[in-house]
Design a protein around this motif. Sequence first.
Motif, mmCIF file in Angstrom:
data_model
loop_
_atom_site.group_PDB
_atom_site.id
_atom_site.type_symbol
_atom_site.label_atom_id
_atom_site.label_comp_id
_atom_site.label_asym_id
_atom_site.label_seq_id
_atom_site.Cartn_x
_atom_site.Cartn_y
_atom_site.Cartn_z
ATOM 1 N N LYS A 1 15.515 -11.354 2.158
ATOM 2 C CA LYS A 1 15.965 -12.741 2.348
ATOM 3 C C LYS A 1 16.411 -13.392 1.033
ATOM 4 C CE LYS A 1 13.255 -13.738 6.506
ATOM 5 N NZ LYS A 1 14.205 -13.150 7.381
ATOM 6 N N THR A 2 15.760 -13.029 -0.087
ATOM 7 C CA THR A 2 16.074 -13.664 -1.370
ATOM 8 C C THR A 2 16.823 -12.747 -2.335
ATOM 9 O OG1 THR A 2 14.018 -12.974 -2.464
ATOM 10 C CG2 THR A 2 13.975 -15.062 -1.201
ATOM 11 N N GLY A 3 16.738 -11.433 -2.125
ATOM 12 C CA GLY A 3 17.366 -10.489 -3.045
ATOM 13 C C GLY A 3 16.538 -10.195 -4.277
ATOM 14 N N LEU A 4 15.317 -10.742 -4.341
ATOM 15 C CA LEU A 4 14.465 -10.565 -5.511
ATOM 16 C C LEU A 4 13.540 -9.356 -5.368
ATOM 17 C CD1 LEU A 4 13.439 -14.264 -6.189
ATOM 18 C CD2 LEU A 4 14.961 -12.839 -7.590
ATOM 19 N N LEU A 5 13.271 -8.709 -6.501
ATOM 20 C CA LEU A 5 12.270 -7.661 -6.564
ATOM 21 C C LEU A 5 10.925 -8.267 -6.918
ATOM 22 C CD1 LEU A 5 14.027 -4.880 -8.681
ATOM 23 C CD2 LEU A 5 13.600 -4.844 -6.213
ATOM 24 N N ARG A 6 9.874 -7.734 -6.286
ATOM 25 C CA ARG A 6 8.497 -8.123 -6.630
ATOM 26 C C ARG A 6 7.771 -6.841 -7.013
ATOM 27 N NH1 ARG A 6 4.260 -7.491 -3.632
ATOM 28 N NH2 ARG A 6 5.368 -7.474 -1.631
ATOM 29 N N GLU A 7 7.257 -6.800 -8.232
ATOM 30 C CA GLU A 7 6.573 -5.585 -8.677
ATOM 31 C C GLU A 7 5.219 -5.447 -8.002
ATOM 32 O OE1 GLU A 7 6.035 -2.776 -12.564
ATOM 33 O OE2 GLU A 7 6.743 -4.835 -12.851
ATOM 34 N N VAL A 8 4.863 -4.216 -7.666
ATOM 35 C CA VAL A 8 3.586 -3.906 -7.024
ATOM 36 C C VAL A 8 2.657 -3.317 -8.078
ATOM 37 C CG1 VAL A 8 2.437 -2.479 -5.277
ATOM 38 C CG2 VAL A 8 4.684 -3.510 -4.785
ATOM 39 N N ASP A 9 1.486 -3.931 -8.200
ATOM 40 C CA ASP A 9 0.455 -3.440 -9.121
ATOM 41 C C ASP A 9 -0.082 -2.120 -8.583
ATOM 42 O OD1 ASP A 9 -1.833 -2.913 -10.621
ATOM 43 O OD2 ASP A 9 -2.561 -4.974 -10.537
ATOM 44 N N VAL B 1 6.751 5.159 -14.132
ATOM 45 C CA VAL B 1 6.935 5.092 -12.680
ATOM 46 C C VAL B 1 6.488 3.697 -12.254
ATOM 47 C CG1 VAL B 1 6.242 6.029 -10.444
ATOM 48 C CG2 VAL B 1 6.434 7.557 -12.429
ATOM 49 N N ARG B 2 7.427 2.931 -11.708
ATOM 50 C CA ARG B 2 7.094 1.572 -11.282
ATOM 51 C C ARG B 2 7.588 1.361 -9.867
ATOM 52 N NH1 ARG B 2 8.913 -2.106 -16.261
ATOM 53 N NH2 ARG B 2 8.115 -3.764 -14.925
ATOM 54 N N GLY B 3 6.854 0.519 -9.135
ATOM 55 C CA GLY B 3 7.172 0.268 -7.740
ATOM 56 C C GLY B 3 7.410 -1.201 -7.450
ATOM 57 N N PHE B 4 8.332 -1.457 -6.517
ATOM 58 C CA PHE B 4 8.737 -2.821 -6.202
ATOM 59 C C PHE B 4 8.951 -2.974 -4.705
ATOM 60 C CE2 PHE B 4 10.111 -1.742 -10.419
ATOM 61 C CZ PHE B 4 9.838 -2.879 -11.184
ATOM 62 N N VAL B 5 8.945 -4.231 -4.264
ATOM 63 C CA VAL B 5 9.359 -4.585 -2.909
ATOM 64 C C VAL B 5 10.559 -5.514 -3.062
ATOM 65 C CG1 VAL B 5 8.736 -5.735 -0.751
ATOM 66 C CG2 VAL B 5 7.038 -4.321 -1.954
ATOM 67 N N PHE B 6 11.664 -5.157 -2.437
ATOM 68 C CA PHE B 6 12.878 -5.969 -2.439
ATOM 69 C C PHE B 6 12.795 -6.916 -1.254
ATOM 70 C CE2 PHE B 6 17.222 -6.766 -1.003
ATOM 71 C CZ PHE B 6 17.885 -7.075 -2.170
ATOM 72 N N ASP B 7 12.938 -8.214 -1.509
ATOM 73 C CA ASP B 7 12.911 -9.204 -0.442
ATOM 74 C C ASP B 7 14.320 -9.337 0.121
ATOM 75 O OD1 ASP B 7 13.083 -11.708 0.991
ATOM 76 O OD2 ASP B 7 11.181 -12.274 0.070
ATOM 77 N N ALA C 1 0.832 -1.201 0.000
ATOM 78 C CA ALA C 1 0.000 0.000 0.000
ATOM 79 C C ALA C 1 0.870 1.255 0.000
ATOM 80 C CB ALA C 1 -0.938 0.000 1.202
ATOM 81 N N ASP C 2 1.988 1.214 0.715
ATOM 82 C CA ASP C 2 2.858 2.387 0.739
ATOM 83 C C ASP C 2 3.573 2.579 -0.598
ATOM 84 O OD1 ASP C 2 3.568 4.506 2.727
ATOM 85 O OD2 ASP C 2 5.573 3.960 1.988
ATOM 86 N N VAL C 3 3.932 1.498 -1.256
ATOM 87 C CA VAL C 3 4.514 1.617 -2.604
ATOM 88 C C VAL C 3 3.487 2.254 -3.533
ATOM 89 C CG1 VAL C 3 5.354 0.339 -4.630
ATOM 90 C CG2 VAL C 3 6.152 -0.282 -2.330
ATOM 91 N N ARG C 4 2.233 1.810 -3.455
ATOM 92 C CA ARG C 4 1.168 2.390 -4.294
ATOM 93 C C ARG C 4 1.005 3.879 -4.008
ATOM 94 N NH1 ARG C 4 -1.505 -2.113 -2.545
ATOM 95 N NH2 ARG C 4 -1.247 -3.810 -4.027
ATOM 96 N N GLN C 5 1.009 4.235 -2.729
ATOM 97 C CA GLN C 5 0.880 5.647 -2.360
ATOM 98 C C GLN C 5 2.057 6.445 -2.918
ATOM 99 O OE1 GLN C 5 -0.300 7.143 1.689
ATOM 100 N NE2 GLN C 5 1.857 7.732 1.747
ATOM 101 N N SER C 6 3.256 5.884 -2.841
ATOM 102 C CA SER C 6 4.434 6.569 -3.371
ATOM 103 C C SER C 6 4.333 6.752 -4.883
ATOM 104 C CB SER C 6 5.701 5.792 -3.003
ATOM 105 O OG SER C 6 5.931 5.837 -1.606
ATOM 106 N N MET C 7 3.881 5.711 -5.601
ATOM 107 C CA MET C 7 3.697 5.836 -7.048
ATOM 108 C C MET C 7 2.697 6.937 -7.367
ATOM 109 S SD MET C 7 3.826 1.998 -8.732
ATOM 110 C CE MET C 7 2.914 1.080 -7.510
ATOM 111 N N GLN C 8 1.619 6.981 -6.603
ATOM 112 C CA GLN C 8 0.591 8.001 -6.829
ATOM 113 C C GLN C 8 1.139 9.404 -6.583
ATOM 114 O OE1 GLN C 8 -2.189 7.529 -8.262
ATOM 115 N NE2 GLN C 8 -3.155 9.494 -7.947
#
Length: 188
Positions: free
Chosen positions: A177-185, A169-175, A148-155
């Motif tokens: 533990k794994t080093g992977l990015l997950r894109e936030v819709d 403008v795209r938003g992600f969460v970096f894990d 939700a905070d990534v979405r707010q930041s994109m907005q």
Amino acid sequence: MSISASQAQSPSDDNAAAPSGGSVTDRIVEANARYATAYTDAEAGMDARPAQKVTVVTCMDARLNLPEALGLKVGDLHTLRNAGGVITDDVIRSLTISQRALGTRSVVLIHHSGCGMQTLTEDFRNELADEVGERPNWAVESFKDVDADVRQSMQRVRTSPFLLHTDDVRGFVFDVKTGLLREVDPQN
């Protein structure tokens, strides 16, 4: 949840002095002197304009090694970091300068798992006021839901009247533990 100066120190802080008795800052200055001996004219002559025309906004968390995690190098990007990687007025200021004066076009927002900003509340400001006698004029910008905070930041980026380029403008969460990015819709 308050973090006083004494609580903010970790057990390893007792080892912060260099073996020669210097501080961590002394070690940084010494490391810089070594770095400068191999510094090349190519690096010194780099343009302040990022080669990839991208600005990444992320958290100040020490676990995030952005250029390596993103396959980028010095000169490729502008990096803006703050607690939580949130879009504040100061981040909009820096993004505006990055775009209008230095030619960036893309904005990548990266929050991360296990962020300390998920443990704070706006009460942190009240606790500071009680401790130091003055209430800060800035918001803590804490959050419970990282997506939700990534979405707010994109907005916030997409609706800023000061930014020229808000289409990429795209938003992600970096894990962490794994080093992977997950894109936030942005819509969900």
